[in-house]
Design a protein around this motif. Structure first.
Motif, PDB file in Angstrom:
ATOM      1  N   ASN A  77       1.058  -1.194   0.052  1.00 29.96           N
ATOM      2  CA  ASN A  77      -0.224   0.240  -0.077  1.00 29.96           C
ATOM      3  C   ASN A  77       0.663   1.346  -0.132  1.00 29.96           C
ATOM      4  O   ASN A  77       1.458   1.553   1.062  1.00 29.96           O
ATOM      5  CB  ASN A  77      -0.942   0.025   1.151  1.00 29.96           C
ATOM      6  N   ALA A  78       0.663   1.894  -1.208  1.00 29.18           N
ATOM      7  CA  ALA A  78       1.632   3.098  -1.066  1.00 29.18           C
ATOM      8  C   ALA A  78       1.254   4.285  -0.097  1.00 29.18           C
ATOM      9  O   ALA A  78       2.290   5.037   0.085  1.00 29.18           O
ATOM     10  CB  ALA A  78       1.480   3.834  -2.641  1.00 29.18           C
ATOM     11  N   ALA A  79       0.326   4.330   0.539  1.00 30.63           N
ATOM     12  CA  ALA A  79      -0.093   5.254   1.293  1.00 30.63           C
ATOM     13  C   ALA A  79       0.293   4.932   2.876  1.00 30.63           C
ATOM     14  O   ALA A  79       0.364   5.891   3.800  1.00 30.63           O
ATOM     15  CB  ALA A  79      -1.719   5.044   1.614  1.00 30.63           C
ATOM     16  N   GLN A  80       1.035   3.686   2.911  1.00 30.05           N
ATOM     17  CA  GLN A  80       1.753   3.387   4.109  1.00 30.05           C
ATOM     18  C   GLN A  80       3.239   3.943   4.074  1.00 30.05           C
ATOM     19  O   GLN A  80       3.759   3.974   3.092  1.00 30.05           O
ATOM     20  CB  GLN A  80       1.710   2.005   4.451  1.00 30.05           C
ATOM     21  N   PRO A  81       3.810   4.389   5.280  1.00 33.21           N
ATOM     22  CA  PRO A  81       5.069   4.633   5.373  1.00 33.21           C
ATOM     23  C   PRO A  81       6.028   3.577   4.905  1.00 33.21           C
ATOM     24  O   PRO A  81       5.538   2.177   5.104  1.00 33.21           O
ATOM     25  CB  PRO A  81       5.167   5.014   6.776  1.00 33.21           C
ATOM     26  N   THR A 132       5.250  -5.307   6.520  1.00 36.84           N
ATOM     27  CA  THR A 132       3.990  -6.216   5.882  1.00 36.84           C
ATOM     28  C   THR A 132       4.770  -7.072   4.926  1.00 36.84           C
ATOM     29  O   THR A 132       4.209  -8.475   5.177  1.00 36.84           O
ATOM     30  CB  THR A 132       3.103  -5.133   5.183  1.00 36.84           C
ATOM     31  N   ALA A 133       5.729  -6.813   4.247  1.00 34.96           N
ATOM     32  CA  ALA A 133       6.153  -7.832   3.152  1.00 34.96           C
ATOM     33  C   ALA A 133       6.796  -8.925   3.980  1.00 34.96           C
ATOM     34  O   ALA A 133       6.931  -9.988   3.634  1.00 34.96           O
ATOM     35  CB  ALA A 133       7.006  -7.096   2.273  1.00 34.96           C
TER      36      ALA A 133
END
Length: 74
Positions: A5-9, A16-17
């Motif tokens: 998610n590009a919205a996450q830092p 997450t990965a």
């Protein structure tokens, strides 16, 4: 392919990965995670960003660190 998610830092995306890899068995229980530098190259982030992601995984009880040995999946 891991979707991020590009919205996450950036540190959250790396965490997450790595969490997904732990869950799917890519990094099995007891296995050592790659170091911050190789992961920083893989994710195209600074090593400090990887370190923050790993700290989050430690805080959540997914990994443990042994100074001088590395970070291991719990």
């Amino acid at each position: 392919m891991i979707r991020m998610n590009a919205a996450q830092p950036p540190w959250r995306r790396v965490a997450t990965a790595l969490e997904q890899r732990i869950e799917d068995g890519t990094y099995a229980k007891g296995s050592r995670l790659p170091g911050a530098v190789p992961l920083s190259h893989e994710f195209n982030v600074a090593p400090s960003t990887v370190a923050k992601a790993v700290q989050d995984l430690k805080r959540r009880g997914l990994v443990t660190a042994s100074p001088g040995w590395g970070t291991f999946v719990l």
